[in-house]
Design an enzyme around this catalytic site. Structure first.
Site, PDB file in Angstrom:
ATOM      1  N   ASP A 269       2.390   3.465   3.102  1.00 14.07           N
ATOM      2  CA  ASP A 269       1.245   4.268   2.308  1.00 14.07           C
ATOM      3  C   ASP A 269       1.331   5.605   2.272  1.00 14.07           C
ATOM      4  OD1 ASP A 269      -1.282   5.490   2.007  1.00 14.07           O
ATOM      5  OD2 ASP A 269      -1.864   6.238   4.571  1.00 14.07           O
ATOM      6  N   ASN A 270       1.936   6.264   2.177  1.00 15.07           N
ATOM      7  CA  ASN A 270       1.935   8.294   1.796  1.00 15.07           C
ATOM      8  C   ASN A 270       3.528   8.126   2.459  1.00 15.07           C
ATOM      9  OD1 ASN A 270      -0.591   8.356   2.486  1.00 15.07           O
ATOM     10  ND2 ASN A 270      -0.979   9.346   0.798  1.00 15.07           N
TER      11      ASN A 270
ATOM     12  N   HIS B  44       0.996  -1.521   0.051  1.00 15.45           N
ATOM     13  CA  HIS B  44       0.104   0.022   0.183  1.00 15.45           C
ATOM     14  C   HIS B  44       0.868   1.071   0.192  1.00 15.45           C
ATOM     15  CE1 HIS B  44      -3.621   2.227   1.317  1.00 15.45           C
ATOM     16  NE2 HIS B  44      -3.472   2.817   1.012  1.00 15.45           N
TER      17      HIS B  44
ATOM     18  N   LYS C 284       1.016  10.379  -5.817  1.00 21.84           N
ATOM     19  CA  LYS C 284       1.410  11.426  -5.082  1.00 21.84           C
ATOM     20  C   LYS C 284       2.265  12.303  -3.922  1.00 21.84           C
ATOM     21  CE  LYS C 284      -3.315  11.072  -2.735  1.00 21.84           C
ATOM     22  NZ  LYS C 284      -4.127  10.133  -2.738  1.00 21.84           N
TER      23      LYS C 284
ATOM     24  N   GLU D 205     -11.159   6.033   7.038  1.00 28.66           N
ATOM     25  CA  GLU D 205     -10.373   5.685   7.212  1.00 28.66           C
ATOM     26  C   GLU D 205     -10.066   7.739   8.431  1.00 28.66           C
ATOM     27  OE1 GLU D 205      -7.289   7.555   4.634  1.00 28.66           O
ATOM     28  OE2 GLU D 205      -5.624   8.213   5.715  1.00 28.66           O
TER      29      GLU D 205
ATOM     30  N   HIS E 259       1.492   4.933  -2.198  1.00 35.20           N
ATOM     31  CA  HIS E 259       0.794   5.972  -3.219  1.00 35.20           C
ATOM     32  C   HIS E 259       2.288   6.660  -4.426  1.00 35.20           C
ATOM     33  CE1 HIS E 259      -3.271   6.179  -1.942  1.00 35.20           C
ATOM     34  NE2 HIS E 259      -2.582   5.779  -0.929  1.00 35.20           N
TER      35      HIS E 259
HETATM   36 ZN   LIG Z   1      -3.243   4.659   1.015  1.00 35.47          ZN
END
Ligand SMILES: [Zn+2]
Length: 414
Positions: free
Chosen positions: A316-317, A64, A69, A219, A66
């Protein structure tokens, strides 16, 4: 390389010199081992009386991230109003930056992220790609071309992250494109109107096109947010066990224990897996101006695994408005989760190796065995506990039997 850890062995001149790693610890297997690498393969792996040979783990996997971004924070942070007090501030700041997302911009940022992850020892990755209007996002074909470019080094999966309220407008065409490009189908849901109908539409399309599903669910800390249950019911109804992954599920932390148990048991039975994203949850959840956080928002991982769910950790990010830090290092996520989520590293190493690699449909992070490809990570640490304790422990990534150059100069290119 520490003295005496890796030794090149003499061999016939036309072959690569084998490398012997003596007395290494393999988390999950008691004792010490001698590991011999030759011609890109693990030529031998036998118990050893040698000690202090470091720790060897499989390659890492990150299910997971991104990549569309990533590494935008320097741009976003330079704006005067760049203040993130909650998830929705981060979403707004990312929207402000979106006009900058040309193909060249995305290729440069995502390419840098892949290079960083590769040097950390990541061999498989699933990236979400924002899909916020009916048109194919600029990032989709860019990431598809990067997937080809990185083949053999990182097995990269593309997952469409469709805005929840776009589902009934455009999901049919999106699903077709996702299928055409071998991607994963997904959406972001948080207390959307007509949630059941939108989730149902995603499942109908997934069945029609034979697609795996990946949802951002719940979330936030609103106790009423329960997309997870809607997804679980749909998974059972559409018989998609083992093909549905949910990320976040922060609101579970707000529900009574009996509810949590009921939901997690149902998820395990349905074959829905969970990925927790500790860095972005800790950064964004319960974030209020000038107030220290009390509610930390990371889904109850221990209970989820105990009930029989597949539970993983992801980055994630990285370097964006949702999380301005990070370095595509799954080991750093496990290192954080050890105190934040009370995870025992020995029991949870698979949450950043084998399990996410399986979900990325990759065999690249397979357990080490004689005859297998010599893809692994050597760490300068006494054991896994020592490795968790010391973020600065030396790391040498072996790919096809060859150590990669050290990655500690990468910051200059960021
Ligand atoms: Zn995410």
């Amino acid at each position: 390389m520490s003295d005496g850890i890796a030794t090149a062995l003499k061999d016939s001149p036309d072959q690569e010199q084998p490398i012997r790693l003596s007395g290494v610890a393999l988390p999950g297997s008691p004792g010490r081992y001698d590991l011999v690498v030759a011609n890109g393969k693990i030529a031998d792996l036998v118990p050893s009386h040698a000690t202090n040979g470091g720790v060897v783990t499989p390659l890492f996997a990150d299910v997971h991230v991104h990549l569309d971004k990533t590494h935008t924070i320097s741009r976003i942070g330079s704006q005067a109003n760049a203040k993130v007090e909650c998830l929705f501030d981060a979403i707004a700041l990312m929207e402000n930056d979106r006009p900058n997302w040309t193909a060249a911009d995305i290729r440069a940022r995502a390419g840098h992220a892949l290079e960083t992850a590769y040097r950390q020892g990541v061999g498989a990755m699933r990236t979400h790609i924002d899909w916020v209007t009916p048109e194919v996002p600029e990032a989709w074909p860019v990431l598809a071309s990067l997937r080809e470019k990185w083949k053999g080094r990182i097995d990269l999966q593309l997952a469409a992250l469709v805005r929840g309220d776009l589902v009934q407008v455009a999901a049919a065409a999106i699903a077709q494109r996702v299928k055409q490009d071998g991607g994963v189908f997904g959406a972001f849901f948080y207390r959307n109107a007509d949630l059941e109908a939108k989730v149902e539409e995603m499942f109908v399309l997934a069945r029609e096109h034979d697609l795996d599903l990946d949802f951002h669910v719940d979330e936030g800390l609103d106790v009423e947010a329960d997309t997870l249950s809607v997804v679980i019911d749909a998974t059972v109804r559409h018989r998609l066990a083992g093909r549905v992954l949910c990320g976040h599920a922060c609101s579970l932390t707000q529900r009574p224990a009996a509810d949590v148990e009921r939901i997690l048991v149902a998820a395990a039975k349905a074959g829905v897996a969970l990925v927790a994203l500790p860095t972005s949850n800790l950064y964004l959840q319960d974030r209020r101006n000038g107030v220290s956080p009390r509610l930390r928002g990371i889904a109850p991982l221990k209970e989820a695994r105990k009930m029989g769910m597949t539970v993983m950790l992801g980055s994630d990010n990285v370097g964006d408005a949702f999380y301005p830090y990070g370095d595509y290092d799954p080991l750093a996520i496990l290192r954080l989760a050890a105190p934040a989520c009370h995870l025992e590293p020995e029991e949870w190493l698979d949450s950043i190796t084998r399990l996410p690699a399986d979900w990325c449909a990759s065999s690249i992070a397979a357990p080490l065995e004689k005859g297998g490809r010599a893809d692994f990570v050597w760490h300068g640490a006494r054991d896994l506990g020592d490795l968790i304790s010391r973020p600065q422990a030396q790391r040498i990534v072996y790919r096809g039997g060859k150590p990669l150059p050290a990655n500690n100069q990468d910051w200059r290119n960021a």
